[in-house]
Design a protein around this motif. Sequence first.
Motif, PDB file in Angstrom:
ATOM      1  N   ILE A 168       0.830  -1.199   0.000  1.00 34.58           N
ATOM      2  CA  ILE A 168       0.000   0.000   0.000  1.00 34.58           C
ATOM      3  C   ILE A 168       0.871   1.259   0.000  1.00 34.58           C
ATOM      4  O   ILE A 168       0.566   2.250  -0.668  1.00 34.58           O
ATOM      5  CB  ILE A 168      -0.978  -0.015   1.182  1.00 34.58           C
ATOM      6  N   ASP A 169       1.979   1.218   0.708  1.00 31.25           N
ATOM      7  CA  ASP A 169       2.874   2.370   0.734  1.00 31.25           C
ATOM      8  C   ASP A 169       3.427   2.666  -0.658  1.00 31.25           C
ATOM      9  O   ASP A 169       3.436   3.826  -1.105  1.00 31.25           O
ATOM     10  CB  ASP A 169       4.006   2.098   1.731  1.00 31.25           C
ATOM     11  N   ARG A 170       3.859   1.622  -1.351  1.00 30.58           N
ATOM     12  CA  ARG A 170       4.378   1.846  -2.712  1.00 30.58           C
ATOM     13  C   ARG A 170       3.257   2.238  -3.662  1.00 30.58           C
ATOM     14  O   ARG A 170       3.450   3.094  -4.530  1.00 30.58           O
ATOM     15  CB  ARG A 170       5.099   0.594  -3.202  1.00 30.58           C
ATOM     16  N   MET A 171       2.097   1.614  -3.508  1.00 30.42           N
ATOM     17  CA  MET A 171       0.963   1.941  -4.372  1.00 30.42           C
ATOM     18  C   MET A 171       0.594   3.420  -4.251  1.00 30.42           C
ATOM     19  O   MET A 171       0.333   4.098  -5.250  1.00 30.42           O
ATOM     20  CB  MET A 171      -0.227   1.071  -3.994  1.00 30.42           C
ATOM     21  N   ASN A 172       0.577   3.946  -3.012  1.00 30.73           N
ATOM     22  CA  ASN A 172       0.249   5.356  -2.837  1.00 30.73           C
ATOM     23  C   ASN A 172       1.249   6.265  -3.542  1.00 30.73           C
ATOM     24  O   ASN A 172       0.884   7.322  -4.066  1.00 30.73           O
ATOM     25  CB  ASN A 172       0.199   5.696  -1.347  1.00 30.73           C
ATOM     26  N   GLY A 173       2.510   5.851  -3.530  1.00 29.95           N
ATOM     27  CA  GLY A 173       3.509   6.632  -4.249  1.00 29.95           C
ATOM     28  C   GLY A 173       3.227   6.698  -5.734  1.00 29.95           C
ATOM     29  O   GLY A 173       3.445   7.730  -6.382  1.00 29.95           O
ATOM     30  N   ASP A 174       2.723   5.597  -6.305  1.00 27.83           N
ATOM     31  CA  ASP A 174       2.376   5.580  -7.725  1.00 27.83           C
ATOM     32  C   ASP A 174       1.080   6.336  -8.012  1.00 27.83           C
ATOM     33  O   ASP A 174       0.955   7.034  -9.027  1.00 27.83           O
ATOM     34  CB  ASP A 174       2.213   4.133  -8.212  1.00 27.83           C
ATOM     35  N   GLN A 249      -2.740  18.736  -5.816  1.00 27.65           N
ATOM     36  CA  GLN A 249      -2.856  18.765  -7.271  1.00 27.65           C
ATOM     37  C   GLN A 249      -2.484  17.389  -7.804  1.00 27.65           C
ATOM     38  O   GLN A 249      -1.305  17.024  -7.853  1.00 27.65           O
ATOM     39  CB  GLN A 249      -1.931  19.838  -7.862  1.00 27.65           C
ATOM     40  N   LEU A 250      -3.491  16.627  -8.177  1.00 28.95           N
ATOM     41  CA  LEU A 250      -3.236  15.260  -8.637  1.00 28.95           C
ATOM     42  C   LEU A 250      -2.711  15.243 -10.059  1.00 28.95           C
ATOM     43  O   LEU A 250      -3.258  15.917 -10.945  1.00 28.95           O
ATOM     44  CB  LEU A 250      -4.518  14.429  -8.555  1.00 28.95           C
ATOM     45  N   GLY A 251      -1.661  14.478 -10.247  1.00 32.26           N
ATOM     46  CA  GLY A 251      -1.178  14.224 -11.592  1.00 32.26           C
ATOM     47  C   GLY A 251      -1.675  12.880 -12.089  1.00 32.26           C
ATOM     48  O   GLY A 251      -2.570  12.265 -11.494  1.00 32.26           O
ATOM     49  N   ALA A 252      -1.101  12.410 -13.183  1.00 28.88           N
ATOM     50  CA  ALA A 252      -1.496  11.110 -13.723  1.00 28.88           C
ATOM     51  C   ALA A 252      -0.978   9.989 -12.830  1.00 28.88           C
ATOM     52  O   ALA A 252       0.038  10.124 -12.140  1.00 28.88           O
ATOM     53  CB  ALA A 252      -0.943  10.949 -15.138  1.00 28.88           C
ATOM     54  N   VAL A 253      -1.698   8.879 -12.837  1.00 31.59           N
ATOM     55  CA  VAL A 253      -1.248   7.690 -12.118  1.00 31.59           C
ATOM     56  C   VAL A 253       0.006   7.138 -12.783  1.00 31.59           C
ATOM     57  O   VAL A 253       0.091   7.067 -14.015  1.00 31.59           O
ATOM     58  CB  VAL A 253      -2.359   6.618 -12.102  1.00 31.59           C
ATOM     59  N   LYS A 254       0.998   6.773 -11.984  1.00 31.29           N
ATOM     60  CA  LYS A 254       2.162   6.077 -12.514  1.00 31.29           C
ATOM     61  C   LYS A 254       1.813   4.596 -12.592  1.00 31.29           C
ATOM     62  O   LYS A 254       1.932   3.855 -11.630  1.00 31.29           O
ATOM     63  CB  LYS A 254       3.380   6.299 -11.619  1.00 31.29           C
ATOM     64  N   SER A 255       1.366   4.185 -13.759  1.00 29.56           N
ATOM     65  CA  SER A 255       0.917   2.804 -13.916  1.00 29.56           C
ATOM     66  C   SER A 255       2.127   1.885 -14.045  1.00 29.56           C
ATOM     67  O   SER A 255       2.922   2.006 -14.977  1.00 29.56           O
ATOM     68  CB  SER A 255       0.029   2.677 -15.155  1.00 29.56           C
ATOM     69  N   GLU A 256       2.277   0.983 -13.091  1.00 23.25           N
ATOM     70  CA  GLU A 256       3.397   0.059 -13.129  1.00 23.25           C
ATOM     71  C   GLU A 256       2.969  -1.286 -12.564  1.00 23.25           C
ATOM     72  O   GLU A 256       1.917  -1.433 -11.942  1.00 23.25           O
ATOM     73  CB  GLU A 256       4.586   0.604 -12.337  1.00 23.25           C
TER      74      GLU A 256
END
Length: 890
Positions: A168-174, A249-256
């Motif tokens: 979850i921590d890494r997911m939030n970063g993305d 200010q939300l940017g695009a999701v870093k899809s990985e």
Amino acid sequence: MTSRKILALVLGLAAFGTVGVVAQTSGDTGTVRATLPNGMRVVIIRNSLAPVVTVQTNFIVGGDETPEGFPGMAHAEEHMAFRGCTGMTADQTAAIYAQMGGENNADTQQNITQYYATVPSADLDVALEAQAACLRGADNTQEEWSKERGAIEQEVARDLSNPTYKFIDRMNGDMFAGTPYAHDPLGTKDSFDKTTSEMLQEFYKKWYTPANAILVIVGDVDPAATMAKIKEMYGKIPSHELPKRPAIQLGAVKSESFTLDSNLPYTLGFIAYRLPGTDSPDYAASQILADVLSSQRGDLYGMVPAGKALGTEFGMAEEYPMASVGFGLVAEPAGVDAAASIAEMRGILENYAAKGVPEDLVDAAKRSEVAAAEFQRNSIPGLANVWSNALAAEGRTSPDEDVEALKKVTVADVNRVAKQYLTPANSVTATLKPVPTGQPVSAKGFGGAEEVTSAPTKPVVLPEWAASALDTLKVPTDYAQVSLDTTLANGIRLIVKTDPISPTVTVMGSVKHNSDLQTAEGMDGVAGVLDGLYSYGTQTMDRLAFQKALDDIAANESAGYGFSVVVLKDHFSRGVELLADNELHPALPAPAFAVVKQQTSQFVEGNLKSPEYKTSRALDLGLLPVGDPSLRETTPATLAKVTLDDVKKYHDSTVRSDLTTIVVIGDVKPDEAKAVIEKWFGDWKAVGPKPETTLPPVPVNKASAANVADPEAVQDSVFLGLQLKLDRFDPDYYPVQLGNHVLGGGFYATRLYHDLRQVAGYVYYVNVGVSASKTRATYTVEYGCNAENVSKARALVQRDLNQMRTQNVSDAELHQAKALLLRQIPLSESSEEAVAHGFLGRAEIGLPLDEPIHAAKTYYELTADQVRAAFFKLIRPEDFVQVVRGPAPQ
């Protein structure tokens, strides 16, 4: 204290209420609210479920407002509130809450920090004074922070040992790169090492002000009188203008896509999607979408009965004002590549996005959400949390706003949200892959040096406003009076408690059972297979038809040796009909048996290799004699022998009416409850003699030690166990329990927490308890710490236990332990579920239903001499079985 509620409500902020006046919510004369002159907002909800009240102070500050480079600042300040506030030291804080029953805690989330306590209604004034003290000021000294830093760093180490937390921590970063949402409010060891008391005080002064607080009170109180007290206690606390909050200010999701090592007994595959936040008009539709996707009638769950997954789920991981996160989950056996299952899950979700979701499932989800709002009234602390999240985090005027929004959701709304958000570009994919661990290794026995070298904690003198209320011990005279306690013609014991707090009924049942004694030799695991088959419907309805019947009445049902249904009162009889049909006449279809048997075997194979199982097994092997029934072990080899006929025979021989207790609690009269239970369970007859379900007594254990490797653990989990020459009916049970509440249960006010955490900073948590049955009792101490502190903490545990054996506890400690236990009795009535569980547990072991009152009288009369004598007789610190999970102790 927790830094987040990973799979619970973590919500946003807006204003509410009518400033400067007391007003009742429409149609609810039991709810009053006001905004005090200093800006503090207050809501009081009367709930007469039990003589209990929950006080919850919500500060609109969390991880979002922390300084750059110090993501855990709000979490650290939450901890420091327990280190002392204006007019109340850390020791006094702990003693006050302990003597009110010990039901208090706090948590820091992304945008709110909550402090909550559930206390007897008679102690409301004390709880309000204690929380008001922390609004006036906190003891943010360097001395106190230096002590608390070790404990909070232990908490960080604990969460970093959790693979789901790391995901979850890494997911939030993305999902939220470049925003405060990207970092967890838990914090990091490096940032805590750099944090100073001056920084904490600056943070406190900025955000801990009445204008930034919402006080929610739920329980058996007089709302108008309580509001008058609050105005007197809180109204003169000065407030100030709040700093500007950081912009999101939300940017695009870093899809990985990534893979993390795991210590779980199965492989987990995730697909997470960024969804609308609590401020969005589409938030309600996204909630209904999540419910639809998690439905047992949906295609995602369909992977389970098809044998394609051990389990599936769709839920919400994070819910913030600007965005939330929904995730699909699939579980596969350890060692299986989850790529194919993740791909199928993605296909199912994208198919719903492209073609739409079934209207019937949307209707079912809406009915379920509306019913859930009624069920929430059956728990005083639960209702306080619901109101706190709605008001302090979402900015609603009440939880009813959420319910009304959910009612208005249409199929078109759900389909639009699914199509917009369930896309590959808006997703993060992850796999948690189990890593192999070795077998438990015998370790050197404990050789700590610290014996009886320090005196017990000196008495704590309470502030006058607390002492006047808490100095007198009072034995409760009434405990959850039952409306009916009878035995039906077929042997079922029926217990009914009428409680009209909400238009709902809860039915909970238990069949006395012990698979270690009732399973044929070599057939271990048959009970697990039976348990897995209950969800496949009944002999008159297949899996989908049965689930639809439950959805039609918004009921939550489960069958097995512990069974239950929670239903709106208008559907009480239908709910019990479905429960009885599932419990007594499960379908047990052959195709499902093949699937469940394979899934059970696959899970067991992975579980046998997991650190958690190896730890539990090592503890059992140290505590129990060779050949004890509890050492029986389910393996793939034993499961391979189990046939469908074995499962059917096991059900028929072990699910017996004369071993069953049913508790009915809710808005139902005793005669109606009895008539309904007799109608649907009355034809159930037990055949043959009753089986033996009570384990034989065992001798005390010898000392041993073992280490269980866990490559994912940053922190050690330490388990100390003793087999006692004791059972639940032994008079010595009560002085041991009373002594345990000198040692634990009251945070810093009790010896183990004081010595291991407050003073030494070795641990984040330490728990002590005794678990007793008709014939056995096990004494346990558990704590978490760094490898270099395992033996140091053990030495303090052993020292404190030896003191209990050889020295009388002080009068102040004895008084506090008695207060803690006596006040926990009404607190155990704070939810219908807790009351029902209590009735079931006492009925099954053979105790009177009002045993808590008998226990209270015993605790009240016990002396320090009796506590010392019981510990000297029973507790043998030198004979602990020690099992350490994680890095090898140093």
